[in-house]
Design a protein around this motif. Structure first.
Motif, PDB file in Angstrom:
ATOM      1  N   GLY A   1     -10.383   9.276  -3.408  1.00 15.33           N
ATOM      2  CA  GLY A   1     -10.875   8.250  -2.502  1.00 15.33           C
ATOM      3  C   GLY A   1     -12.367   7.966  -2.583  1.00 15.33           C
ATOM      4  O   GLY A   1     -13.041   8.309  -3.559  1.00 15.33           O
TER       5      GLY A   1
ATOM      6  N   SER B   1      -3.338   5.638   1.608  1.00 18.49           N
ATOM      7  CA  SER B   1      -4.695   5.364   2.042  1.00 18.49           C
ATOM      8  C   SER B   1      -5.346   6.706   2.390  1.00 18.49           C
ATOM      9  O   SER B   1      -4.841   7.763   1.997  1.00 18.49           O
ATOM     10  N   THR B   2      -6.443   6.647   3.098  1.00 12.87           N
ATOM     11  CA  THR B   2      -7.170   7.861   3.456  1.00 12.87           C
ATOM     12  C   THR B   2      -7.710   7.736   4.872  1.00 12.87           C
ATOM     13  O   THR B   2      -7.704   6.654   5.471  1.00 12.87           O
TER      14      THR B   2
ATOM     15  N   ASP C   1     -13.812   5.759   8.934  1.00 11.39           N
ATOM     16  CA  ASP C   1     -12.587   5.351   9.608  1.00 11.39           C
ATOM     17  C   ASP C   1     -12.460   6.040  10.962  1.00 11.39           C
ATOM     18  O   ASP C   1     -12.062   5.423  11.958  1.00 11.39           O
TER      19      ASP C   1
ATOM     20  N   ASN D   1     -11.914   0.775  -3.056  1.00  9.55           N
ATOM     21  CA  ASN D   1     -12.840   1.590  -2.256  1.00  9.55           C
ATOM     22  C   ASN D   1     -13.939   0.687  -1.726  1.00  9.55           C
ATOM     23  O   ASN D   1     -14.645   0.033  -2.493  1.00  9.55           O
TER      24      ASN D   1
ATOM     25  N   MET E   1      -6.064   8.591  -3.980  1.00  9.09           N
ATOM     26  CA  MET E   1      -6.476   8.609  -2.588  1.00  9.09           C
ATOM     27  C   MET E   1      -6.933   9.992  -2.150  1.00  9.09           C
ATOM     28  O   MET E   1      -7.760  10.115  -1.242  1.00  9.09           O
TER      29      MET E   1
ATOM     30  N   GLY F   1      -6.977  -0.365   4.664  1.00  2.83           N
ATOM     31  CA  GLY F   1      -5.879   0.322   4.002  1.00  2.83           C
ATOM     32  C   GLY F   1      -4.915   1.083   4.873  1.00  2.83           C
ATOM     33  O   GLY F   1      -3.889   1.556   4.366  1.00  2.83           O
ATOM     34  N   LEU F   2      -5.183   1.242   6.158  1.00  2.17           N
ATOM     35  CA  LEU F   2      -4.277   2.006   7.015  1.00  2.17           C
ATOM     36  C   LEU F   2      -3.146   1.108   7.521  1.00  2.17           C
ATOM     37  O   LEU F   2      -2.938   0.906   8.710  1.00  2.17           O
TER      38      LEU F   2
ATOM     39  N   VAL G   1       0.841  -1.191   0.000  1.00  2.84           N
ATOM     40  CA  VAL G   1       0.000   0.000   0.000  1.00  2.84           C
ATOM     41  C   VAL G   1       0.879   1.245   0.000  1.00  2.84           C
ATOM     42  O   VAL G   1       1.769   1.397   0.845  1.00  2.84           O
TER      43      VAL G   1
ATOM     44  N   GLY H   1      -9.561   1.594   7.518  1.00  5.10           N
ATOM     45  CA  GLY H   1      -9.166   2.163   6.237  1.00  5.10           C
ATOM     46  C   GLY H   1      -9.985   1.609   5.093  1.00  5.10           C
ATOM     47  O   GLY H   1      -9.722   0.499   4.629  1.00  5.10           O
TER      48      GLY H   1
ATOM     49  N   ASP I   1     -10.175   2.803   2.042  1.00  2.00           N
ATOM     50  CA  ASP I   1      -9.548   3.068   0.738  1.00  2.00           C
ATOM     51  C   ASP I   1      -8.105   2.618   0.757  1.00  2.00           C
ATOM     52  O   ASP I   1      -7.444   2.672   1.791  1.00  2.00           O
ATOM     53  N   LEU I   2      -7.592   2.273  -0.412  1.00  2.00           N
ATOM     54  CA  LEU I   2      -6.147   2.091  -0.553  1.00  2.00           C
ATOM     55  C   LEU I   2      -5.768   2.110  -2.024  1.00  2.00           C
ATOM     56  O   LEU I   2      -6.573   1.822  -2.911  1.00  2.00           O
TER      57      LEU I   2
END
Length: 327
Positions: free
Chosen positions: A126, A38-39, A44, A87, A123, A98-99, A35, A63, A65-66
């Motif tokens: 996102g 991310s967002t 989140d 997403n 991202m 994604g985090l 990754v 997370g 998104d990634l």
């Protein structure tokens, strides 16, 4: 080993921390992704701050998104080196998200990273920008064109709201932005809003039918706000509903729908079929001004995520937060 935000819950209570995790702990999946970005979305932040029942099993990496690079794949649609984007699909809720610097996922959840965007730009857009594009497409599908009248965007300072304004303005719509932060009026006008209204004008209980104003609306707030939007939407107007920042309830009547032919279009971005996702991202490539990304976005590192989530829940964060996993 890789770094990740890890949420856990045990007899000692709910905990969130930046952790170092062994690859062997990654969940099942047929594609492993390194990754890059991310967002930090509202969902989140709800999970990280334990302000909402987002996480369905523990431990969990949040997370939704990634974007990154495929390292290993047994899915025939992807090979090592491919740039991919994800997403939704319940990652960060029921499957590690994604985090983290690495993720193992189902290939059917991924789409190729559009050539028009870098991983960082994707991202910056996102789930928020992707959802905004789906909402704009719903307005278009139901016949709302720029000549029909004003479009209302609620939650204007948030990610979905900010992108909705930017996209609609670029397409030639007259956009009215509803916000609880009037000090951000200049920012909203820079995105393309032509008028700013106080969210309080929509957030209290209202009448079943009000004076017709909106040709269409994109609402990320719900509750009384959504009911009042429907009540004041013009004949055969369209309201795209995609959020519940004020609440999940919908204290409305059928009057706008049976007397004015108003359409209430629900926007789901989490489980959307792959082709819908590809179509929305293709539209973003043509209908989103890249200059808007700098206005909408701020970048942080993984070590800043927990603190920023707290600020987001307090309404202190504007637009989008991109998380750089490479630093």
């Amino acid at each position: 080993m890789f770094k990740a935000i890890l949420i856990d819950k045990d007899d000692a209570g709910y905990s969130v921390k930046l952790s170092t995790i062994d690859d062997a702990q990654l969940p099942s999946g047929d594609v492993t992704v390194n990754v890059a970005y991310s967002t930090l979305n509202y969902k989140d932040a709800l999970a990280i701050t334990n302000k909402g029942p987002i996480v369905r099993k523990f431990p969990m990496v949040p997370g939704v998104d990634l974007a990154g690079t495929v390292e290993q794949s047994s899915d025939p649609d992807f090979k090592p080196g491919d740039q991919v984007l994800l997403n939704g699909w319940g990652v960060g809720e029921g499957h590690w998200g994604g985090l983290a610097q690495r993720a193992r996922l189902e290939g059917k959840w991924l789409i190729p990273l559009p050539e028009a965007f870098t991983a960082s730009q994707a991202m910056a857009i996102g789930t928020a920008g992707y959802t905004a594009m789906l909402a704009v497409m719903a307005l278009e599908k139901n016949g709302v064109t720029p000549d029909k009248g004003e479009i209302l965007v609620t939650g204007a300072n948030g990610g979905v709201g900010s992108f909705s304004i930017a996209i609609l303005a670029r397409l030639g719509y007259r956009v009215v932005a509803s916000t609880g932060r009037p000090e951000q009026a200049d920012y909203l006008r820079q995105l393309g809003a032509t008028e700013i209204i106080d969210r309080a004008t929509l957030s209290e209980p209202g009448r079943p039918l009000a004076k017709e104003r909106w040709a269409g609306a994109i609402d990320s707030v719900g509750s009384h706000t959504l009911a009042n939007i429907c009540a004041s939407t013009r004949y055969r107007g369209v309201v795209a509903a995609c959020g519940l920042a004020q609440g999940m309830e919908f204290p409305a009547t059928v009057a706008p729908f049976i007397l004015r032919g108003v359409t209430l279009a629900g926007i789901d971005s989490v489980m959307r079929p792959r082709q819908d996702r590809i179509d929305a991202w293709a539209r973003l490539a043509t209908d989103l001004d890249r200059d808007a990304l700098a206005l909408i976005t701020q970048e942080i590192g993984l070590e800043d995520v927990v603190q920023t989530a707290e600020r987001l829940m307090k309404g202190e964060v504007r637009g989008r937060v991109v998380v750089n996993l490479q630093c």
